[in-house]
Design a protein around this motif. Structure first.
Motif, PDB file in Angstrom:
ATOM      1  N   SER A   1       1.018  -1.162  -0.076  1.00  0.00           N
ATOM      2  CA  SER A   1       0.099   0.102  -0.313  1.00  0.00           C
ATOM      3  C   SER A   1       0.722   1.164   0.000  1.00  0.00           C
ATOM      4  CB  SER A   1      -0.902  -0.054   1.168  1.00  0.00           C
ATOM      5  OG  SER A   1      -0.053   0.178   2.637  1.00  0.00           O
ATOM      6  N   GLY A   2       1.964   1.239   0.560  1.00  0.00           N
ATOM      7  CA  GLY A   2       2.908   2.367   0.588  1.00  0.00           C
ATOM      8  C   GLY A   2       2.653   3.232   2.105  1.00  0.00           C
ATOM      9  N   ARG A   3       1.671   2.906   2.711  1.00  0.00           N
ATOM     10  CA  ARG A   3       1.325   3.649   3.682  1.00  0.00           C
ATOM     11  C   ARG A   3       2.175   3.084   4.987  1.00  0.00           C
ATOM     12  NH1 ARG A   3      -4.996   3.926   4.921  1.00  0.00           N
ATOM     13  NH2 ARG A   3      -4.376   5.024   6.570  1.00  0.00           N
ATOM     14  N   ILE A   4       2.478   4.151   6.149  1.00  0.00           N
ATOM     15  CA  ILE A   4       3.219   3.805   7.268  1.00  0.00           C
ATOM     16  C   ILE A   4       2.374   3.261   8.261  1.00  0.00           C
ATOM     17  CG2 ILE A   4       4.653   4.753   8.756  1.00  0.00           C
ATOM     18  CD1 ILE A   4       5.656   6.724   6.602  1.00  0.00           C
ATOM     19  N   ARG A   5       2.803   2.177   8.971  1.00  0.00           N
ATOM     20  CA  ARG A   5       2.037   1.623  10.120  1.00  0.00           C
ATOM     21  C   ARG A   5       1.842   2.971  11.058  1.00  0.00           C
ATOM     22  NH1 ARG A   5       5.549  -2.322  10.276  1.00  0.00           N
ATOM     23  NH2 ARG A   5       5.948  -2.089  12.237  1.00  0.00           N
TER      24      ARG A   5
ATOM     25  N   THR B   1      -4.788   2.767  18.444  1.00  0.00           N
ATOM     26  CA  THR B   1      -4.678   1.933  17.320  1.00  0.00           C
ATOM     27  C   THR B   1      -3.200   2.021  16.597  1.00  0.00           C
ATOM     28  OG1 THR B   1      -5.099   3.877  16.022  1.00  0.00           O
ATOM     29  CG2 THR B   1      -6.945   2.451  16.435  1.00  0.00           C
ATOM     30  N   ALA B   2      -2.425   2.832  17.268  1.00  0.00           N
ATOM     31  CA  ALA B   2      -0.827   2.867  17.159  1.00  0.00           C
ATOM     32  C   ALA B   2      -0.145   1.909  18.146  1.00  0.00           C
ATOM     33  CB  ALA B   2      -0.250   4.391  17.164  1.00  0.00           C
ATOM     34  N   ASP B   3       0.762   1.203  17.477  1.00  0.00           N
ATOM     35  CA  ASP B   3       1.656   0.349  18.311  1.00  0.00           C
ATOM     36  C   ASP B   3       2.977   0.938  18.520  1.00  0.00           C
ATOM     37  OD1 ASP B   3       2.929   0.132  15.658  1.00  0.00           O
ATOM     38  OD2 ASP B   3       3.218  -2.110  16.082  1.00  0.00           O
ATOM     39  N   LEU B   4       3.538   2.234  18.089  1.00  0.00           N
ATOM     40  CA  LEU B   4       4.752   2.796  18.254  1.00  0.00           C
ATOM     41  C   LEU B   4       4.703   4.158  18.596  1.00  0.00           C
ATOM     42  CD1 LEU B   4       7.907   2.902  18.104  1.00  0.00           C
ATOM     43  CD2 LEU B   4       7.577   3.432  15.654  1.00  0.00           C
ATOM     44  N   LEU B   5       5.207   4.766  19.587  1.00  0.00           N
ATOM     45  CA  LEU B   5       5.364   6.089  19.936  1.00  0.00           C
ATOM     46  C   LEU B   5       6.714   6.236  20.084  1.00  0.00           C
ATOM     47  CD1 LEU B   5       3.492   7.870  22.878  1.00  0.00           C
ATOM     48  CD2 LEU B   5       5.773   8.218  22.839  1.00  0.00           C
TER      49      LEU B   5
ATOM     50  N   ILE C   1      -0.853   5.302  24.058  1.00  0.00           N
ATOM     51  CA  ILE C   1      -1.233   3.848  23.050  1.00  0.00           C
ATOM     52  C   ILE C   1      -1.069   2.914  24.194  1.00  0.00           C
ATOM     53  CG2 ILE C   1       0.106   5.173  21.131  1.00  0.00           C
ATOM     54  CD1 ILE C   1       2.433   3.168  21.675  1.00  0.00           C
ATOM     55  N   ASP C   2      -0.638   3.082  25.306  1.00  0.00           N
ATOM     56  CA  ASP C   2      -0.756   1.742  25.968  1.00  0.00           C
ATOM     57  C   ASP C   2      -1.979   1.899  27.033  1.00  0.00           C
ATOM     58  OD1 ASP C   2       0.148  -0.328  27.783  1.00  0.00           O
ATOM     59  OD2 ASP C   2       1.569   0.575  28.920  1.00  0.00           O
ATOM     60  N   ARG C   3      -2.961   1.706  26.471  1.00  0.00           N
ATOM     61  CA  ARG C   3      -4.266   1.811  27.341  1.00  0.00           C
ATOM     62  C   ARG C   3      -5.250   0.733  26.883  1.00  0.00           C
ATOM     63  NH1 ARG C   3      -5.128   6.380  27.454  1.00  0.00           N
ATOM     64  NH2 ARG C   3      -7.322   6.524  27.972  1.00  0.00           N
ATOM     65  N   ILE C   4      -6.323   0.601  27.545  1.00  0.00           N
ATOM     66  CA  ILE C   4      -7.382  -0.445  27.302  1.00  0.00           C
ATOM     67  C   ILE C   4      -7.900  -0.021  25.945  1.00  0.00           C
ATOM     68  CG2 ILE C   4      -9.975  -0.977  27.881  1.00  0.00           C
ATOM     69  CD1 ILE C   4      -9.115  -0.282  30.605  1.00  0.00           C
ATOM     70  N   GLY C   5      -8.151  -1.158  25.175  1.00  0.00           N
ATOM     71  CA  GLY C   5      -8.468  -1.056  23.818  1.00  0.00           C
ATOM     72  C   GLY C   5      -7.372  -1.295  22.678  1.00  0.00           C
ATOM     73  N   GLN C   6      -6.271  -1.290  22.995  1.00  0.00           N
ATOM     74  CA  GLN C   6      -4.911  -1.497  22.322  1.00  0.00           C
ATOM     75  C   GLN C   6      -5.185  -2.922  21.751  1.00  0.00           C
ATOM     76  OE1 GLN C   6      -2.142  -1.518  20.036  1.00  0.00           O
ATOM     77  NE2 GLN C   6      -1.802   0.384  21.442  1.00  0.00           N
ATOM     78  N   LYS C   7      -4.892  -2.895  20.461  1.00  0.00           N
ATOM     79  CA  LYS C   7      -5.233  -4.008  19.780  1.00  0.00           C
ATOM     80  C   LYS C   7      -4.077  -5.097  19.457  1.00  0.00           C
ATOM     81  CE  LYS C   7      -9.734  -3.546  18.572  1.00  0.00           C
ATOM     82  NZ  LYS C   7     -10.000  -2.518  19.310  1.00  0.00           N
ATOM     83  N   HIS C   8      -2.690  -4.352  19.647  1.00  0.00           N
ATOM     84  CA  HIS C   8      -1.390  -4.878  19.265  1.00  0.00           C
ATOM     85  C   HIS C   8      -1.062  -5.550  20.539  1.00  0.00           C
ATOM     86  CE1 HIS C   8      -1.207  -2.939  15.404  1.00  0.00           C
ATOM     87  NE2 HIS C   8      -1.647  -2.092  16.229  1.00  0.00           N
ATOM     88  N   SER C   9      -0.358  -6.879  20.553  1.00  0.00           N
ATOM     89  CA  SER C   9      -0.041  -7.511  21.671  1.00  0.00           C
ATOM     90  C   SER C   9       1.358  -6.926  22.418  1.00  0.00           C
ATOM     91  CB  SER C   9       0.218  -8.964  21.366  1.00  0.00           C
ATOM     92  OG  SER C   9       1.488  -9.064  20.274  1.00  0.00           O
ATOM     93  N   THR C  10       1.778  -6.094  21.543  1.00  0.00           N
ATOM     94  CA  THR C  10       3.128  -5.492  22.130  1.00  0.00           C
ATOM     95  C   THR C  10       3.231  -4.029  21.564  1.00  0.00           C
ATOM     96  OG1 THR C  10       4.572  -7.479  21.825  1.00  0.00           O
ATOM     97  CG2 THR C  10       5.644  -5.395  22.086  1.00  0.00           C
ATOM     98  N   VAL C  11       3.258  -2.904  22.373  1.00  0.00           N
ATOM     99  CA  VAL C  11       3.680  -1.581  21.826  1.00  0.00           C
ATOM    100  C   VAL C  11       5.094  -1.197  22.275  1.00  0.00           C
ATOM    101  CG1 VAL C  11       1.182  -0.822  22.241  1.00  0.00           C
ATOM    102  CG2 VAL C  11       2.953  -0.617  24.181  1.00  0.00           C
ATOM    103  N   TYR C  12       5.411  -0.270  21.399  1.00  0.00           N
ATOM    104  CA  TYR C  12       7.020   0.213  21.254  1.00  0.00           C
ATOM    105  C   TYR C  12       7.012   1.427  21.748  1.00  0.00           C
ATOM    106  CZ  TYR C  12       7.579  -4.552  19.261  1.00  0.00           C
ATOM    107  OH  TYR C  12       7.586  -5.810  19.037  1.00  0.00           O
ATOM    108  N   VAL C  13       8.074   1.969  22.309  1.00  0.00           N
ATOM    109  CA  VAL C  13       8.384   3.257  22.532  1.00  0.00           C
ATOM    110  C   VAL C  13       9.915   3.551  22.106  1.00  0.00           C
ATOM    111  CG1 VAL C  13       8.450   5.276  24.464  1.00  0.00           C
ATOM    112  CG2 VAL C  13       6.763   3.498  24.339  1.00  0.00           C
ATOM    113  N   LEU C  14      10.031   4.511  21.263  1.00  0.00           N
ATOM    114  CA  LEU C  14      11.665   4.834  20.869  1.00  0.00           C
ATOM    115  C   LEU C  14      11.724   6.408  21.301  1.00  0.00           C
ATOM    116  CD1 LEU C  14      13.951   4.404  19.003  1.00  0.00           C
ATOM    117  CD2 LEU C  14      12.660   5.205  17.014  1.00  0.00           C
TER     118      LEU C  14
END
Length: 279
Positions: A143-147, A227-231, A250-263
Motif C-alpha cells: 500500500s505504501g502507507r506507514i503503520r 490504534t498505534a503500536d509505536l510512540l 497508546i498503552d491503554r485499554i482498547g489497544q489491539k496490538h500484543s506489544t507496543v513500542y516506545v522509541l
C-alpha cells in the motif's frame, strides 16, 4: 557537537554574569532559565535557532533602548502558544533587567556566533534523519502507507520543523498535527494540510485516516490513540510524568496490538543523555 559546546559556553557565561551582577531572584532561578536553552537544543536545532534569534532580538532591542536612555522593555505579553506548549520565553526575558551594557554586548556576540554555528535550520539534523529512517522501516510495501505512529515533542517550534520534512521526504503521507496552537491533517483530495479541531484529528486517527500523528504535550493527556503500536519521543521532555502520560496514549485499554513500542531519540554526550539515564 560544535553547537552544543558553544551553547554550554554561553550558558556558563550567562550564569557567571548573573552570579556577579544579577538580582537575588535571578541568581536563584538561573538554572531553570538555562535549562530552557538546553531543552531547545535537545528538541531540535530549528527550535534552538528560533529561540536564539528571539533572544538576540531582545538583547539588541534592550541595547538600543539603553542608548536612548528609555525605560527597559516590558515582559512579553504575546500568547505563549505562539511559541510552544510550555513557553519559557517570558521568564528568560526577565534576565535582561539590570544587565550592564558590557554584559549585554557579550551576550549579543555569543548569540550571533551560536546562530551562525547552527547555520541553515532547513538542513535535516541527525535526529531528523533517524526519525525519517525509522518511519521508512514501517512502510507497507504493497500500500505504501506507514503503520500508525505517534510522535511527541515538547515544543511547537519542533513540530513546525518535523511537518515539512515528513511531507518532503514522504510525499502523500497521511499526516496529522496536534498542538495547542492548532490541529491539521493531510487531505489527499486537495493534496494539502487542512485545519481541524482536536476531536476530528483524534477520530480520523482512530479510523485509520491518519498514519503519522505529530503532537506536542497538548495531546499527552486525555487523547486515546490506541490504534498505534509505536510512540516516538522526538525529545525527552525531562519530566517522567510527562513521558508516562505520552506513553499512556497508546498503552491503554482498547489497544489491539500484543506489544507496543516506545522509541526515545536523544543526542549522545549531552545533558539529554544524562537525563535519559535518570528517566
Amino acid at each position: 557537537r560544535r553547537v552544543y559546546a558553544m551553547l554550554e559556553d554561553y550558558c556558563r557565561g550567562l550564569a557567571s554574569q548573573t552570579a556577579e551582577h544579577g538580582k537575588s531572584s535571578q541568581r536563584h532561578s538561573i538554572g531553570f532559565v538555562l535549562s530552557c536553552f538546553r531543552l531547545r537544543f535537545a528538541s531540535s536545532l530549528y527550535a534552538l535557532h528560533e529561540t536564539t534569534q528571539r533572544r538576540l532580538d531582545r538583547v539588541m532591542a534592550t541595547l538600543r533602548y539603553m542608548e536612548l536612555d528609555t525605560p527597559r522593555l516590558d515582559s512579553d505579553t504575546r500568547d505563549p502558544e505562539e511559541y510552544d506548549e510550555e513557553d519559557d520565553e517570558v521568564a528568560i526575558a526577565e534576565y535582561l533587567a539590570g544587565r550592564s551594557v558590557g554584559d549585554l554586548e557579550w551576550e549579543r556576540d555569543r548569540l550571533i556566533e551560536l546562530k551562525e554555528a547552527i547555520g541553515d535550520p532547513d538542513r535535516p539534523s541527525s535526529k531528523m534523519n533517524r526519525l525519517l529512517d525509522e518511519l521508512e522501516k514501517r512502510r507497507d510495501p504493497v500500500s505504501g502507507r506507514i503503520r500508525q505512529t505517534v510522535i511527541f515533542t515538547r515544543f511547537y517550534d519542533t513540530l513546525v520543523d518535523i511537518e515539512p520534512w515528513l511531507r518532503r521526504r514522504k510525499p502523500g503521507i497521511l499526516l496529522g498535527c496536534y498542538s495547542g496552537a492548532g490541529c491539521r491533517y493531510y487531505d489527499p483530495e486537495v493534496s494539502d494540510m487542512v485545519s481541524a479541531d482536536r476531536e476530528e484529528i483524534k477520530e480520523r486517527f482512530l479510523r485509520g485516516e491518519i498514519d503519522v500523528l505529530v503532537c506536542t504535550d497538548a495531546a499527552a493527556e486525555g487523547v486515546n490513540l490506541q490504534t498505534a503500536d509505536l510512540l516516538i519521543n522526538f525529545d525527552m521532555g525531562w519530566n517522567p510524568m510527562k513521558l508516562e502520560q505520552r506513553i499512556g496514549r497508546i498503552d491503554r485499554i482498547g489497544q489491539k496490538h500484543s506489544t507496543v513500542y516506545v522509541l526515545n531519540l536523544f543526542y549522545l554526550d549531552t545533558a539529554e543523555e544524562i537525563v535519559y539515564g535518570r528517566l
